[in-house]
Design an enzyme around this catalytic site. Structure first.
Site, PDB file in Angstrom:
ATOM      1  N   ASP A 188      45.344  40.134   7.881  1.00 48.69           N
ATOM      2  CA  ASP A 188      44.710  39.716   9.152  1.00 48.69           C
ATOM      3  C   ASP A 188      45.549  38.762  10.016  1.00 48.69           C
ATOM      4  O   ASP A 188      45.012  37.774  10.548  1.00 48.69           O
ATOM      5  CB  ASP A 188      43.346  39.055   8.865  1.00 48.69           C
ATOM      6  CG  ASP A 188      42.375  39.987   8.151  1.00 48.69           C
ATOM      7  OD1 ASP A 188      42.728  41.148   7.914  1.00 48.69           O
ATOM      8  OD2 ASP A 188      41.256  39.544   7.824  1.00 48.69           O
ATOM      9  N   ASP A 235      41.139  42.834  10.383  1.00 45.41           N
ATOM     10  CA  ASP A 235      39.716  42.600  10.550  1.00 45.41           C
ATOM     11  C   ASP A 235      39.375  43.432  11.789  1.00 45.41           C
ATOM     12  O   ASP A 235      40.029  43.290  12.830  1.00 45.41           O
ATOM     13  CB  ASP A 235      39.494  41.095  10.794  1.00 45.41           C
ATOM     14  CG  ASP A 235      38.157  40.600  10.302  1.00 45.41           C
ATOM     15  OD1 ASP A 235      37.648  41.128   9.306  1.00 45.41           O
ATOM     16  OD2 ASP A 235      37.624  39.656  10.928  1.00 45.41           O
ATOM     17  N   HIS A 257      36.173  44.748  13.800  1.00 43.30           N
ATOM     18  CA  HIS A 257      34.714  44.755  13.927  1.00 43.30           C
ATOM     19  C   HIS A 257      34.206  45.532  15.147  1.00 43.30           C
ATOM     20  O   HIS A 257      34.806  45.447  16.225  1.00 43.30           O
ATOM     21  CB  HIS A 257      34.195  43.318  14.050  1.00 43.30           C
ATOM     22  CG  HIS A 257      34.483  42.444  12.875  1.00 43.30           C
ATOM     23  ND1 HIS A 257      34.259  42.826  11.579  1.00 43.30           N
ATOM     24  CD2 HIS A 257      34.973  41.166  12.803  1.00 43.30           C
ATOM     25  CE1 HIS A 257      34.591  41.830  10.760  1.00 43.30           C
ATOM     26  NE2 HIS A 257      35.036  40.819  11.474  1.00 43.30           N
ATOM     27  N   LYS A 313      39.121  46.753   8.001  1.00 39.48           N
ATOM     28  CA  LYS A 313      37.945  46.300   7.236  1.00 39.48           C
ATOM     29  C   LYS A 313      36.935  45.628   8.157  1.00 39.48           C
ATOM     30  O   LYS A 313      37.293  45.216   9.260  1.00 39.48           O
ATOM     31  CB  LYS A 313      38.374  45.358   6.113  1.00 39.48           C
ATOM     32  CG  LYS A 313      39.011  44.078   6.638  1.00 39.48           C
ATOM     33  CD  LYS A 313      39.506  43.213   5.505  1.00 39.48           C
ATOM     34  CE  LYS A 313      40.081  41.912   6.000  1.00 39.48           C
ATOM     35  NZ  LYS A 313      39.141  41.051   6.710  1.00 39.48           N
ATOM     36  N   CYS A 335      39.710  35.479   3.890  1.00 40.12           N
ATOM     37  CA  CYS A 335      40.124  36.852   3.565  1.00 40.12           C
ATOM     38  C   CYS A 335      41.303  36.924   2.595  1.00 40.12           C
ATOM     39  O   CYS A 335      41.374  37.864   1.799  1.00 40.12           O
ATOM     40  CB  CYS A 335      40.416  37.617   4.843  1.00 40.12           C
ATOM     41  SG  CYS A 335      38.902  37.889   5.801  1.00 40.12           S
TER      42      CYS A 335
HETATM   43  C1  VGL Z   1      38.244  36.184   8.548  1.00 40.38           C
HETATM   44  C2  VGL Z   1      36.463  34.927   9.236  1.00 40.38           C
HETATM   45  C3  VGL Z   1      35.852  36.046   9.726  1.00 40.38           C
HETATM   46  C4  VGL Z   1      39.584  36.234   7.895  1.00 40.38           C
HETATM   47  C5  VGL Z   1      37.631  37.308   9.041  1.00 40.38           C
HETATM   48  O1  VGL Z   1      40.373  37.157   8.201  1.00 40.38           O
HETATM   49  O2  VGL Z   1      39.886  35.349   7.085  1.00 40.38           O
HETATM   50  N1  VGL Z   1      37.650  35.000   8.642  1.00 40.38           N
HETATM   51  N2  VGL Z   1      36.438  37.235   9.622  1.00 40.38           N
HETATM   52 ZN    ZN Z   2      35.782  38.936  10.709  1.00 39.12          ZN
END
Ligand code: VGL
Ligand code: ZN
Length: 266
Positions: free
Chosen positions: A37, A82, A84, A167, A212
């Protein structure tokens, strides 16, 4: 038909399990770098780690990761995203889309207003009515599919042959680990991608250390990979949580190293 297992020989399933868990790790180790990420929203965007309680500078990991990619002979490199949808459950902006029943472990009381979620804030943990009941930390809207905030940092050296994993694509369920969603209902293709390439060892780094990156490392350990977390190539949200994450990872036999140690390991 002979039953070799009963007569003292090992069966194929047992042999494969020994191969994966013991023999290949010694005779034929193969390493993958998993970059978790490293997306604009976590660096300069809406969920900027630089503005989180730990006050870490997320962009400092980019040249470190580029060095690792250039100098270390990983067999495979994987970038996770990430990723969404607009109506994702983790976005504070979407809190009114679903029924909240608890906040930070306490039942939500309607204290005279008809907007009991009005005071829910980022980093609060809310419980959404089930089934299944979802306990979710709230984040600002981030990494919306195809947005510029969801793009990888533009300085990152991304090879076209790299494995890419997306993801958190289910609106109703968050996914911190790159292997599973938070309820372990669905797996991503990452385990399959790695096992089909005979990867035994995974080196994990990226954002956020205590979210993550840690979740991905814990699942990697559980899935039988020799798991190494690269400390200086990861930045996180909260110093306390980062420290707790390290203790938990070490107790599960994760190895935590600095990036300059990796070259002598792969
Ligand atoms: C993450 C918070 C929300 C991360 C992803 O990649 O660590 N943190 N979504
Ligand atoms: Zn997230």
């Amino acid at each position: 038909k002979f039953n070799f297992t009963k007569s003292g020989f090992i069966g194929f399933g047992e042999f494969r399990s020994m191969w994966n868990n013991w023999i290949a790790k010694i005779l034929w180790p193969r390493s993958a770098l998993i970059v978790v990420d490293v997306q604009n929203d976590f660096i300069s965007g809406s969920l900027s780690i630089n503005k989180c309680p730990a006050g870490q500078k997320a962009e400092e990991i980019v040249p470190i990761i580029n060095h690792l990619i250039k100098d270390v002979k990983f067999h495979e490199i994987c970038f996770t995203y990430d990723w969404h949808p607009e109506d994702h459950i983790s976005f504070l902006e979407n809190i009114r889309l679903r029924k909240v029943i608890e906040k930070n472990g306490k039942p939500l009381v309607n204290n005279g207003t008809n907007d009991p979620v009005a005071d829910v804030q980022i980093l609060d943990i809310v419980t959404f009515e089930g089934p299944p009941k979802i306990v979710q930390k709230m984040w600002p809207k981030h990494c919306v599919q195809n947005s510029s905030g969801a793009a990888l940092h533009s300085d990152l050296k991304v090879d076209s042959k790299a494995i890419k994993i997306y993801k958190g694509t289910n609106s109703l369920l968050d996914s911190y680990s790159a292997f599973w969603d938070n309820l372990k209902l669905n797996a991503t293709s990452l385990d399959h991608e790695l096992k089909s390439r005979n990867i035994t060892d995974v080196y994990i780094c990226g954002l956020a250390y205590d979210v993550c990156v840690t979740a991905t490392a814990i699942d990697a350990l559980e899935l039988g990979y020799r798991t190494i977390l690269i400390n200086d190539a990861s930045k996180g949200v909260d110093i306390n949580e980062i420290s707790k994450s390290k203790d938990k990872l070490i107790s599960k036999h994760c190895v935590i190293v600095e990036s300059n140690e990796v070259k002598n390991m792969v």
